[in-house]
Design an enzyme around this catalytic site. Sequence first.
Site, short mmCIF file in Angstrom:
data_model
loop_
_atom_site.label_atom_id
_atom_site.label_comp_id
_atom_site.label_asym_id
_atom_site.label_seq_id
_atom_site.Cartn_x
_atom_site.Cartn_y
_atom_site.Cartn_z
N GLY A 1 -23.26 86.10 116.69
CA GLY A 1 -24.40 85.20 116.53
C GLY A 1 -24.51 84.33 117.77
N SER B 1 -26.08 81.60 119.80
CA SER B 1 -26.96 80.49 119.44
C SER B 1 -27.63 79.88 120.66
CB SER B 1 -26.16 79.41 118.73
OG SER B 1 -25.22 78.86 119.64
N GLY C 1 -25.66 78.35 122.79
CA GLY C 1 -24.70 77.29 123.14
C GLY C 1 -23.49 77.90 123.83
N SER D 1 -20.63 80.09 121.40
CA SER D 1 -20.90 81.49 121.05
C SER D 1 -20.97 82.37 122.30
CB SER D 1 -22.18 81.62 120.22
OG SER D 1 -23.30 81.15 120.93
N MET E 1 -30.53 84.06 115.91
CA MET E 1 -31.23 83.81 114.65
C MET E 1 -32.34 82.81 114.86
SD MET E 1 -28.24 83.14 111.91
CE MET E 1 -26.74 83.19 112.84
N CYS F 1 -25.69 76.59 105.34
CA CYS F 1 -26.21 77.55 106.31
C CYS F 1 -25.17 78.64 106.59
CB CYS F 1 -26.59 76.82 107.59
SG CYS F 1 -27.21 77.91 108.86
N GLY G 1 -19.12 81.26 117.08
CA GLY G 1 -18.41 80.35 117.98
C GLY G 1 -17.80 79.17 117.25
N CYS H 1 -28.36 72.99 111.44
CA CYS H 1 -27.84 74.30 111.77
C CYS H 1 -28.94 75.25 112.26
CB CYS H 1 -27.20 74.85 110.50
SG CYS H 1 -26.88 76.58 110.54
#
Length: 395
Positions: A7, A9, A11, A14, A33, A100, A124, A200
């Site tokens: 996943g 993100s 950031g 991850s 996502m 979430c 992450g 989230c």
Amino acid sequence: MKRVVVGLSGGVDSSVAAYLLKEQGYEVIGLFMKNWHDDSVTISDECPWLEDSNDALLVAEKLGIPFQTVDLSEQYKERIVDYMFNEYKNGRTPNPDVLCNREIKFDVFMKIALSLGADYVATGHYCRKGTLEKDGKEIYQLLAGVDGNKDQSYFLCQLSQEQLAKSLFPIGELTKPQVREIAAQMDLVTAEKKDSQGLCFIGKVRLPEFLQQQLQPKEGIIIEIAADDSIYSLPKPKFELKEDQLEFEAQPLSYTSSMGKIVGKHQGAHYFTIGQRKGLNVGGTKEGLFIIATDVENNIIYTGQGASHPGLFRKVLKIMSHEVHWIREDLRLKTNETMKVMARIRYRQPLQNATLHHTKDGLYVVFDEPQSAITPGQFVSWHLGEELLGSGVIS
């Protein structure tokens, strides 16, 4: 080669998770996502998910892994946002991040990943997964991250054995500075990026404004209860049964408007939460005012002066039977059994000594020391050593 869907993100955490997995020889796919595109609810002028998905794409390109975006906004609205509004409307304070993870990342998202032929899903999160064998069966453990300052196992406190079996947490053995260092060495675009503070995967949501657009404002009064009010020194009834005593001690105190003095007005009790200090706009008190109770039915907020006001503290909380969740099903208590544990009622709270009591009505968590701002709707988690065993919604 095992296939892992990460996943991504946008950031740093991850991004480094994806890099580490690739180094370990996995076939890695990055998936972003998208959980929000309802512009009728202005979240802020920025469009964080666009920026985040671009960063995620750049990281995937840099690492040479396939990348795609999945739109989960419909499921997110249904499972997270609607639930949150409902909880707030009923005077409870939900934890969207825990939900979430349970409902979106490790359920909807995981199912998509598995349909892509993935063996695992990786995130992450700063936590670790352990395995042990018991009666010939493999059991998965959720362990704290090595970085005590960043340990995020609390946010995963609702995961199941099935979900843990398919999960990987590549950065759980690292500290945040080490993660940033790896990202800088790899020249990843996210190396210096600030951690997101928003809901989230939605980005920056200003919760009061977000709620106000859905829940109608309604003027009510703010009442201050004195610390020496007689309600705090009432004699405790005698109980024949331990269960009755626990039930009594788990109940929040009931206040009435005649007990205190009106010190201000508010725009809706459902916007506020126990232990909250900001946003009351009441001045002129010797110490800051803290919310000690909210009454959404009569639209009244009860407050007390100072962080040590007796109205903030309780030693016992209850979890209804259907909201008790064990990650370690094999350790689940039977009726009338107890267990000494460490517990926390919010993220980043230091672990507290407590005892679990399982009764026919639910599970009670009895703390050795009184806890400040036990908040209905939030999650309590319980631990043995580094392992998170289970959790439940505070009733």
